[in-house]
Design an enzyme around this catalytic site. Structure first.
Site, PDB file in Angstrom:
ATOM      1  N   ASP A 160       0.861  -1.182   0.000  1.00  0.00           N
ATOM      2  CA  ASP A 160       0.000   0.000   0.000  1.00  0.00           C
ATOM      3  C   ASP A 160       0.898   1.233   0.000  1.00  0.00           C
ATOM      4  O   ASP A 160       2.012   1.217   0.530  1.00  0.00           O
ATOM      5  CB  ASP A 160      -0.895   0.003   1.261  1.00  0.00           C
TER       6      ASP A 160
ATOM      7  N   VAL B 260      -7.655  -1.803  -4.797  1.00  0.00           N
ATOM      8  CA  VAL B 260      -7.567  -0.408  -4.349  1.00  0.00           C
ATOM      9  C   VAL B 260      -8.968   0.208  -4.303  1.00  0.00           C
ATOM     10  O   VAL B 260      -9.934  -0.378  -4.792  1.00  0.00           O
ATOM     11  CB  VAL B 260      -6.654   0.428  -5.279  1.00  0.00           C
ATOM     12  N   ASN B 261      -9.061   1.381  -3.706  1.00  0.00           N
ATOM     13  CA  ASN B 261     -10.368   2.031  -3.582  1.00  0.00           C
ATOM     14  C   ASN B 261     -10.788   2.668  -4.917  1.00  0.00           C
ATOM     15  O   ASN B 261      -9.938   3.099  -5.703  1.00  0.00           O
ATOM     16  CB  ASN B 261     -10.365   3.064  -2.450  1.00  0.00           C
TER      17      ASN B 261
ATOM     18  N   ALA C 108     -18.660  -9.874   2.851  1.00  0.00           N
ATOM     19  CA  ALA C 108     -19.344  -8.760   3.519  1.00  0.00           C
ATOM     20  C   ALA C 108     -18.540  -8.432   4.767  1.00  0.00           C
ATOM     21  O   ALA C 108     -18.015  -9.337   5.438  1.00  0.00           O
ATOM     22  CB  ALA C 108     -20.770  -9.152   3.884  1.00  0.00           C
TER      23      ALA C 108
ATOM     24  N   LYS D 244     -20.943  -8.798 -10.200  1.00  0.00           N
ATOM     25  CA  LYS D 244     -20.708  -8.172  -8.887  1.00  0.00           C
ATOM     26  C   LYS D 244     -21.644  -6.971  -8.698  1.00  0.00           C
ATOM     27  O   LYS D 244     -22.281  -6.828  -7.654  1.00  0.00           O
ATOM     28  CB  LYS D 244     -19.233  -7.745  -8.789  1.00  0.00           C
TER      29      LYS D 244
ATOM     30  N   CYS E 176     -19.893  -0.420  -0.798  1.00  0.00           N
ATOM     31  CA  CYS E 176     -20.220  -1.014  -2.108  1.00  0.00           C
ATOM     32  C   CYS E 176     -21.589  -0.665  -2.673  1.00  0.00           C
ATOM     33  O   CYS E 176     -21.696  -0.352  -3.856  1.00  0.00           O
ATOM     34  CB  CYS E 176     -20.117  -2.530  -2.018  1.00  0.00           C
TER      35      CYS E 176
HETATM   36  C1  UDX Z   1     -21.914  -5.980   0.626  1.00  0.00           C
HETATM   37  C2  UDX Z   1     -22.256  -7.349   0.025  1.00  0.00           C
HETATM   38  O1  UDX Z   1     -23.073  -8.081   0.964  1.00  0.00           O
HETATM   39  C3  UDX Z   1     -20.986  -8.121  -0.293  1.00  0.00           C
HETATM   40  O2  UDX Z   1     -21.312  -9.343  -0.947  1.00  0.00           O
HETATM   41  C4  UDX Z   1     -20.099  -7.259  -1.201  1.00  0.00           C
HETATM   42  O3  UDX Z   1     -18.872  -7.922  -1.438  1.00  0.00           O
HETATM   43  C5  UDX Z   1     -19.833  -5.907  -0.565  1.00  0.00           C
HETATM   44  O4  UDX Z   1     -21.065  -5.254  -0.251  1.00  0.00           O
HETATM   45  P1  UDX Z   1     -21.180  -5.111   3.026  1.00  0.00           P
HETATM   46  O5  UDX Z   1     -21.469  -3.763   2.482  1.00  0.00           O
HETATM   47  O6  UDX Z   1     -19.878  -5.338   3.697  1.00  0.00           O
HETATM   48  O7  UDX Z   1     -21.271  -6.211   1.868  1.00  0.00           O
HETATM   49  O8  UDX Z   1     -22.315  -5.512   4.096  1.00  0.00           O
HETATM   50  P2  UDX Z   1     -23.815  -6.068   3.996  1.00  0.00           P
HETATM   51  O9  UDX Z   1     -23.959  -7.125   5.018  1.00  0.00           O
HETATM   52  O10 UDX Z   1     -24.196  -6.424   2.630  1.00  0.00           O
HETATM   53  O11 UDX Z   1     -24.678  -4.837   4.502  1.00  0.00           O
HETATM   54  C6  UDX Z   1     -24.794  -3.646   3.742  1.00  0.00           C
HETATM   55  C7  UDX Z   1     -25.743  -2.689   4.418  1.00  0.00           C
HETATM   56  O12 UDX Z   1     -27.084  -3.170   4.351  1.00  0.00           O
HETATM   57  C8  UDX Z   1     -25.464  -2.465   5.907  1.00  0.00           C
HETATM   58  O13 UDX Z   1     -25.608  -1.105   6.222  1.00  0.00           O
HETATM   59  C9  UDX Z   1     -26.513  -3.296   6.611  1.00  0.00           C
HETATM   60  O14 UDX Z   1     -26.849  -2.814   7.892  1.00  0.00           O
HETATM   61  C10 UDX Z   1     -27.678  -3.152   5.638  1.00  0.00           C
HETATM   62  N1  UDX Z   1     -28.629  -4.282   5.742  1.00  0.00           N
HETATM   63  C11 UDX Z   1     -28.251  -5.523   5.369  1.00  0.00           C
HETATM   64  C12 UDX Z   1     -29.922  -4.045   6.205  1.00  0.00           C
HETATM   65  O15 UDX Z   1     -30.283  -2.906   6.549  1.00  0.00           O
HETATM   66  N2  UDX Z   1     -30.796  -5.095   6.269  1.00  0.00           N
HETATM   67  C13 UDX Z   1     -30.458  -6.363   5.904  1.00  0.00           C
HETATM   68  O16 UDX Z   1     -31.315  -7.264   5.992  1.00  0.00           O
HETATM   69  C14 UDX Z   1     -29.142  -6.594   5.449  1.00  0.00           C
HETATM   70  P1  ADP Z   2     -11.563  -1.594   0.031  1.00  0.00           P
HETATM   71  O1  ADP Z   2     -12.730  -1.529   0.965  1.00  0.00           O
HETATM   72  O2  ADP Z   2     -11.974  -1.752  -1.414  1.00  0.00           O
HETATM   73  O3  ADP Z   2     -10.529  -2.590   0.442  1.00  0.00           O
HETATM   74  P2  ADP Z   2      -9.955   0.573   1.149  1.00  0.00           P
HETATM   75  O4  ADP Z   2     -10.148   2.040   0.969  1.00  0.00           O
HETATM   76  O5  ADP Z   2     -10.186  -0.031   2.496  1.00  0.00           O
HETATM   77  O6  ADP Z   2     -10.873  -0.127   0.040  1.00  0.00           O
HETATM   78  O7  ADP Z   2      -8.480   0.176   0.702  1.00  0.00           O
HETATM   79  C1  ADP Z   2      -7.886   0.502  -0.512  1.00  0.00           C
HETATM   80  C2  ADP Z   2      -6.392   0.751  -0.281  1.00  0.00           C
HETATM   81  O8  ADP Z   2      -5.751   0.905  -1.548  1.00  0.00           O
HETATM   82  C3  ADP Z   2      -6.067   2.017   0.514  1.00  0.00           C
HETATM   83  O9  ADP Z   2      -5.341   1.657   1.689  1.00  0.00           O
HETATM   84  C4  ADP Z   2      -5.186   2.863  -0.443  1.00  0.00           C
HETATM   85  O10 ADP Z   2      -4.117   3.531   0.223  1.00  0.00           O
HETATM   86  C5  ADP Z   2      -4.637   1.783  -1.382  1.00  0.00           C
HETATM   87  N1  ADP Z   2      -4.184   2.290  -2.688  1.00  0.00           N
HETATM   88  C6  ADP Z   2      -4.858   3.075  -3.554  1.00  0.00           C
HETATM   89  N2  ADP Z   2      -4.132   3.276  -4.677  1.00  0.00           N
HETATM   90  C7  ADP Z   2      -2.964   2.607  -4.529  1.00  0.00           C
HETATM   91  C8  ADP Z   2      -1.804   2.406  -5.352  1.00  0.00           C
HETATM   92  N3  ADP Z   2      -1.720   2.941  -6.576  1.00  0.00           N
HETATM   93  N4  ADP Z   2      -0.793   1.655  -4.851  1.00  0.00           N
HETATM   94  C9  ADP Z   2      -0.892   1.093  -3.625  1.00  0.00           C
HETATM   95  N5  ADP Z   2      -1.958   1.219  -2.808  1.00  0.00           N
HETATM   96  C10 ADP Z   2      -2.983   1.967  -3.253  1.00  0.00           C
END
Ligand code: UDX
Ligand code: ADP
Length: 477
Positions: free
Chosen positions: A37, A93-94, A173, A225, A281
């Protein structure tokens, strides 16, 4: 011909990269796994001897790090050397939503993907399999490929450098990331090169049965996705829309969700109403879907999915309105306790947390917030509210109006209301009869996560409002 993979590197040590690589390292002891990173502070935290200081909180993560770190799992800022050493490079990466320019507010900003691809193009040695793991819009693999291919032109000096690109979106998740990685519902691999796909399959085969590994073309993989997240978000918006109707009609959302979910075609999961979905996401993926639909002229499809986001915002705003109304139409200078700031339980992540919008609305109404979250740090809360509020336009200073409570007693002391925004298990054990004595009367509990059992309140003078029930709470005596 098969490709032997001995060393893998992951660019991005965040919520996806860190846990994913920790599980791969644990399951594939023969592999050397390097997570890199740009952010030195983050890498230092991953290397911290004190495992409570890891940058990501996930149940089970500490044990994995303890077992693998500095054995076959390494966290480093040496991006160049790590790429050069690796046979396979994951990009994790983000990809934040663009704030300006073409596609602002909808399309993802691919600048970090682009810079990662440029680093791979420059530093890779020999044949490298590039795997996109970030949450990305459809056709991102094309961007990566273009950068890698352009870099090969003029590579007369090193004609042996070559690349293949795979898409393998991560479905974990947060809060259950380690379980999800160890027992995935499926592993999706999209690409054109059979040998590269097999190389990635060979890694997963160490702990995932082959029937769960789906091979598709690269665009299907990317779009799957986005679609999976859009469907999940849609379920949350659907149940949340009905929660409002329950409050008006005297129905109870948890009873409705149970009855509806027992239809096997609908299913019982993801039907919990709440203050709206958050996380990194759902919103971003739907915005990407909306953007790409519009790009192809599919405006009806774009509008359909946009509504899922609109209901989500509406749910958060309607909650604030209810709270203000119940507190005699004003919260100015009233102390309000906020239980939970993370976007869901078992994570320290606050990205897109509904708490941000709801707390900001209350701050704009002049409330003083006392916030308690078992894993989120004050700085994180303060930064997210500050960024959300755009302080130049507001009359309040976020930091003067928020404080972190270190106990439930401190949170309750003198509060007019307590709002439950995250479903942390420990909140279920709160002794409300004791806590409520510290609150100013009349005192309110707004349960937005179906945490409290109203039967415990029969004798108390607390006013309870539950999302999807309102104040018409059924007490079973
Ligand atoms: C999501 C997808 O589930 C996962 O497959 C993908 O890779 C990334 O996005 P995440 O965002 O980490 O994962 O959590 P998730 O459990 O999906 O919850 C998302 C949001 O929905 C949370 O704020 C949660 O509180 C809300 N939620 C979820 C509800 O309000 N009700 C539900 O029944 C389920
Ligand atoms: P995710 O939830 O998708 O994992 P995060 O924001 O938690 O996203 O993490 C993404 C990471 O990628 C950050 O720590 C950021 O510093 C890193 N990053 C972004 N661009 C680069 C790059 N070009 N080289 C190395 N690390 C990077």
């Amino acid at each position: 011909m098969s490709v032997e993979v001995k060393t893998i590197c992951c660019i991005g040590a965040g919520y996806v990269g860190g846990p994913t690589m920790a599980v791969i390292a644990d399951k594939c002891k023969y592999l050397k796994v390097i997570v890199v990173d740009l952010n030195k502070v983050k890498i230092d935290s991953w290397n911290n001897a004190d495992l409570t200081k890891l940058p990501v909180y996930e149940p089970g993560l500490k044990d994995l790090i303890k077992r693998c770190r500095n054995k076959n799992l390494f966290f480093s800022t040496k991006i160049q050397e790590s790429i050069a050493e690796s046979d396979m490079v994951f990009i994790s990466v983000n990809t934040p939503t663009k704030q300006s320019g073409l596609g602002a507010g909808e399309a993802s900003n691919l600048k970090y993907i682009e810079s990662s691809a440029r680093s791979i193009a420059e530093y890779a040695v020999g044949h490298t399999i590039v795997v996109e793991k970030s949450t990305i819009p459809v056709k991102t693999a094309e961007v990566i490929k273009n950068i890698l291919i352009s870099s090969q032109k003029g590579l007369e000096k090193n004609p042996s450098k070559s690349f293949t690109v795979l898409s393998s979106p991560e479905f974990l998740a947060e809060g259950t990331a380690i379980d999800d990685l160890i027992n995935p519902s499926r592993v999706l691999i999209g690409g054109e090169s059979k040998t590269s796909i097999d190389a990635l399959v060979n890694i997963y085969k160490n702990w995932v049965s082959e029937e769960k590994i789906i091979k598709t073309n690269i665009w299907s993989s990317e779009l799957s996705k986005l679609t999976a997240n859009a469907f999940l978000a849609q379920r949350v918006s659907s149940i949340n829309s009905i929660s409002a109707l329950c409050e008006k009609t005297g129905a109870d959302i948890s009873e409705v969700a149970k009855a509806v979910g027992m239809d096997y075609r609908i299913g019982k999961h993801f039907l919990k109403s709440g203050p709206g979905f958050g996380g990194s996401c759902f919103k971003k993926d739907i915005l990407n879907l909306v953007y790409i639909c519009k790009l192809y002229g599919l405006n009806e499809v774009a509008n359909y999915w946009k509504e899922v986001l609109e209901i989500n915002n509406w749910q958060q705003n309607r909650l604030t309105n209810i709270i203000v109304k119940k507190l005699f139409g004003t919260v100015t200078n009233k102390k309000i306790g906020i239980l939970g700031f993370a976007f869901k339980a078992n994570t320290n992540d606050t990205r897109e947390s509904p708490a941000i919008n709801i707390c900001s609305n209350l701050l704009l109404e002049g409330a003083k917030l006392s916030i308690f979250d078992p894993k989120v740090k004050f700085q994180e809360i303060s930064d997210s509210l500050e960024n959300f509020n755009n302080p130049e336009n507001n009359s309040f200073k976020t930091n003067d109006s928020i404080s972190m409570a270190s106990s439930y007693e401190q949170l309750a002391n003198g509060s007019d209301a307590i709002i439950i925004l995250t479903e942390w298990d420990e909140f279920k054990a709160i002794e409300w009869s004791r806590i409520s004595k510290l609150m100013r009367k009349p005192s309110w509990i707004f349960d937005c996560r179906d945490i409290i059992d109203p039967n415990h309140f029969v004798e108390s003078d607390l006013n309870i409002w539950k999302l999807g029930c309102g104040s018409n709470i059924k007490i079973i005596k």
